[in-house]
Design an enzyme around this catalytic site. Structure first.
Site, PDB file in Angstrom:
ATOM      1  N   ASP A  38      11.497   2.335   5.448  1.00  0.00           N
ATOM      2  CA  ASP A  38      11.120   0.924   5.585  1.00  0.00           C
ATOM      3  C   ASP A  38      12.410   0.119   5.694  1.00  0.00           C
ATOM      4  OD1 ASP A  38      10.415  -1.818   5.065  1.00  0.00           O
ATOM      5  OD2 ASP A  38       8.548  -1.106   4.191  1.00  0.00           O
ATOM      6  N   HIS A  95     -13.228   2.691   8.221  1.00  0.00           N
ATOM      7  CA  HIS A  95     -12.417   1.534   7.785  1.00  0.00           C
ATOM      8  C   HIS A  95     -12.899   0.990   6.432  1.00  0.00           C
ATOM      9  CE1 HIS A  95      -9.647  -1.819   9.478  1.00  0.00           C
ATOM     10  NE2 HIS A  95      -9.487  -1.680   8.174  1.00  0.00           N
ATOM     11  N   ILE A  96     -12.858   1.868   5.427  1.00  0.00           N
ATOM     12  CA  ILE A  96     -13.332   1.482   4.092  1.00  0.00           C
ATOM     13  C   ILE A  96     -12.196   1.467   3.070  1.00  0.00           C
ATOM     14  CG2 ILE A  96     -15.723   2.261   4.368  1.00  0.00           C
ATOM     15  CD1 ILE A  96     -14.741   4.864   2.792  1.00  0.00           C
ATOM     16  N   GLY A  97     -10.951   1.474   3.569  1.00  0.00           N
ATOM     17  CA  GLY A  97      -9.803   1.570   2.656  1.00  0.00           C
ATOM     18  C   GLY A  97      -9.853   0.576   1.510  1.00  0.00           C
ATOM     19  N   ALA A  98     -10.193  -0.648   1.828  1.00  0.00           N
ATOM     20  CA  ALA A  98     -10.151  -1.712   0.811  1.00  0.00           C
ATOM     21  C   ALA A  98     -11.472  -1.855   0.070  1.00  0.00           C
ATOM     22  CB  ALA A  98      -9.810  -3.032   1.492  1.00  0.00           C
ATOM     23  N   THR A 142      -4.379   5.015   7.511  1.00  0.00           N
ATOM     24  CA  THR A 142      -5.287   3.993   6.964  1.00  0.00           C
ATOM     25  C   THR A 142      -4.735   2.606   7.293  1.00  0.00           C
ATOM     26  OG1 THR A 142      -4.097   3.971   4.866  1.00  0.00           O
ATOM     27  CG2 THR A 142      -6.022   5.429   4.997  1.00  0.00           C
ATOM     28  N   ALA A 143      -3.749   2.552   8.220  1.00  0.00           N
ATOM     29  CA  ALA A 143      -3.103   1.256   8.490  1.00  0.00           C
ATOM     30  C   ALA A 143      -3.911   0.462   9.519  1.00  0.00           C
ATOM     31  CB  ALA A 143      -1.666   1.470   8.950  1.00  0.00           C
ATOM     32  N   ARG A 144      -3.722   0.748  10.768  1.00  0.00           N
ATOM     33  CA  ARG A 144      -4.461   0.089  11.834  1.00  0.00           C
ATOM     34  C   ARG A 144      -4.615   1.066  12.985  1.00  0.00           C
ATOM     35  NH1 ARG A 144      -6.412  -3.055   9.109  1.00  0.00           N
ATOM     36  NH2 ARG A 144      -6.233  -5.309   8.985  1.00  0.00           N
ATOM     37  N   ASP A 165      -8.924   6.397   8.859  1.00  0.00           N
ATOM     38  CA  ASP A 165      -9.836   5.354   8.372  1.00  0.00           C
ATOM     39  C   ASP A 165      -9.915   4.228   9.400  1.00  0.00           C
ATOM     40  OD1 ASP A 165     -11.473   4.146   6.283  1.00  0.00           O
ATOM     41  OD2 ASP A 165      -9.821   2.722   5.981  1.00  0.00           O
ATOM     42  N   ILE A 177       0.836  -1.211   0.000  1.00  0.00           N
ATOM     43  CA  ILE A 177       0.000   0.000   0.000  1.00  0.00           C
ATOM     44  C   ILE A 177       0.872   1.262   0.000  1.00  0.00           C
ATOM     45  CG2 ILE A 177      -1.794   1.281   1.239  1.00  0.00           C
ATOM     46  CD1 ILE A 177      -2.803  -1.455   2.285  1.00  0.00           C
ATOM     47  N   GLU A 195     -12.196   0.133  17.351  1.00  0.00           N
ATOM     48  CA  GLU A 195     -13.242  -0.251  16.394  1.00  0.00           C
ATOM     49  C   GLU A 195     -14.036  -1.416  16.970  1.00  0.00           C
ATOM     50  OE1 GLU A 195     -11.936  -0.880  12.348  1.00  0.00           O
ATOM     51  OE2 GLU A 195     -10.414   0.643  12.570  1.00  0.00           O
TER      52      GLU A 195
END
Ligand code: NAD
Length: 315
Positions: free
Chosen positions: A176, A290-293, A241-243, A267, A157, A272
Site C-alpha cells: 500500500d 456482494h454480501i461482504g458488509a 471482495t473489493a470491487r 464477492d 478492510i 453486477e
C-alpha cells in the site's frame, strides 16, 4: 425534525435518533415519488443505502434537506460534490463494515483450502452414490496456519483482514503506497498483541503470497491481470471482495483453467447484478453475491454511526 431512512436503518440507530428528538420514518418511498414526499413532509435528512439514488434534480428540488446519509461506504448513488456545493452535509459510515468484510474473506479462504464450497455442491447430488470418490477428491486440503496471505490495499478492510489472518497463525505481507508501516492489533482472548508490519512492493507481494486478497478501490486498469498472475506462485488462491473489475475476469478464468490459480473467491463482479455465467459455474470459484458488509453487527454499527453524526451535525 423529520428523517427519511428510505432504505431502512437498524433499530438501534433509529432509537438513538428518536431519543434525541428526531422523527424517523423507515417506509420506502419509490424513487419517482421521493421529491414530492420530501417536500410534503419537510424532511431534513435523507438516509440511503445503495438502492435509493440522490441526484442533482432531487437536491435542487428539495430545499428542506440539510443532510444526505449513506449507510455504508460507496457513494456512487449520490451526487456528493454537488450536494456539498449546495451546502448539504453528506455523510457515510466507512469503518462500520470492515470487520464483516474481513470475516467473509476468511470464510472464503477456509472454505477454499478444504474444498468446502465444492463439497457442498456435490454432496447433495452424489453424496450417497459417490461418497468414497468425493472423499478422495477433497483429500488434499491445506491448512492456513503458516501460510502467507498477501494483501493488496492496506486500509480499513485490508488491516482488519490482516488481524484475522495473523490471529490464525498466518504470515501477512501487504502493499500500500500510503501505509509504509502499520501496527496491527490482534485480539487474542482478552489481550491485544501488537504486530508491526512494513509495506512491500506489489511485485514482492505477488511472488511471496500463497493466497492474495484485494482491498483497494477500483482503479482505471484491473490491479490483477495477466502480468500479475504470471508473477504469482503456482497454485495461488485469489480473493476479491473489493470491487468487480479489480481482477480481470478473462485473465482469472484463463489462469484457473491453466492450473496456475488453484482457486478464486469472488464477492464482487464486473457486471453486477448480472455476473457472467462462466464465472458463476466455474468449478474452482467460490461465490457470494456482494454480501461482504452484510452482517447484523455491521448494520447496527452503521445505524449508530449515522445517528451520532446526525446528532452532531443537525442539533
Ligand atoms: P480504504 O480506503 O480504507 O482502503 C483502501 C486502501 O487501498 C488505502 O489504504 C489506499 O492507500 C490503498 N491503495 C490505493 N491504491 C493502491 C494501490 N495502487 N496499491 C495498493 N494499495 C492501494 O477502503 P476499505 O474500506 O478498506 O475498502 C476496500 C475495498 O473494499 C473498496 O474497494 C471498497 O469498495 C470495498 N468494499 C467491499 C465491500 C463488500 O461488500 N464486498 C464492503 C465494503 C467495502
Amino acid at each position: 425534525m423529520k428523517i427519511l431512512a428510505n432504505d431502512g436503518i437498524a433499530t438501534i440507530g433509529k432509537q438513538q435518533l428518536e431519543t434525541a428528538g428526531f422523527t424517523v420514518v423507515t417506509e420506502t418511498v419509490p424513487q419517482n415519488d421521493l421529491i414530492q414526499t420530501i417536500n410534503n413532509e419537510n424532511y431534513v435528512a435523507l438516509l440511503v443505502r445503495s438502492a435509493t439514488t440522490v441526484r442533482k434534480d432531487l437536491i435542487d428540488a428539495c430545499p428542506s434537506l440539510k443532510l444526505i446519509g449513506r449507510g455504508g461506504v460507496g457513494m456512487d448513488n449520490i451526487d456528493v460534490a454537488y450536494a456539498r456545493e449546495k451546502g448539504l452535509h453528506v455523510i457515510n459510515t466507512p469503518a462500520s463494515s470492515s470487520q464483516s468484510v474481513a470475516e467473509l474473506v476468511m470464510a472464503h479462504l477456509f472454505g477454499a483450502v478444504r474444498f468446502v464450497y465444492d463439497a457442498n455442491r456435490q454432496m447433495p447430488t452424489s453424496g450417497i452414490t459417490e461418497f468414497k470418490t468425493l472423499k478422495k477428491k477433497y483429500a488434499k486440503g491445506l491448512e492456513l496456519r503458516g501460510k502467507t496471505l498477501g494483501i493488496i490495499g492496506f486500509g480499513r478492510i485490508g488491516q482488519a483482514t490482516a488481524s484475522y489472518a495473523l490471529g490464525c497463525g498466518m504470515n501477512v505481507v501487504y502493499t500500500d503506497p500510503f501505509a509504509e508501516k502499520t501496527t496491527i492489533n490482534v485480539k487474542v482472548g482478552n489481550q491485544l498483541v501488537a504486530v508491526e508490519l512494513t509495506s512491500y512492493t506489489k511485485e514482492q507481494v505477488l511472488t511471496k503470497a500463497d493466497f492474495i486478497s484485494l482491498h483497494i478501490p477500483k482503479l482505471g486498469q484491473p490491479t490483477i491481470g495477466n502480468e500479475e498472475f504470471a508473477r504469482m506462485k503456482d497454485g495461488v488462491i485469489i480473493i476479491n471482495t473489493a470491487r468487480g473489475g479489480v481482477v480481470d475476469e478473462d485473465a482469472l478464468i484463463a489462469h484457473l483453467n491453466s492450473g496456475k490459480v488453484a482457486h478464486a473467491a469472488l464477492d464482487v463482479f464486473e457486471n453486477e447484478p448480472t455476473p457472467r455465467e462462466d464465472l458463476l459455474k466455474h468449478p474452482k470459484i467460490s461465490l457470494t453475491p456482494h454480501i461482504g458488509a452484510a452482517t447484523l453487527e455491521a448494520q447496527d454499527r452503521i445505524g449508530e454511526e449515522l445517528a451520532s453524526q446526525i446528532k452532531e451535525l443537525l442539533l
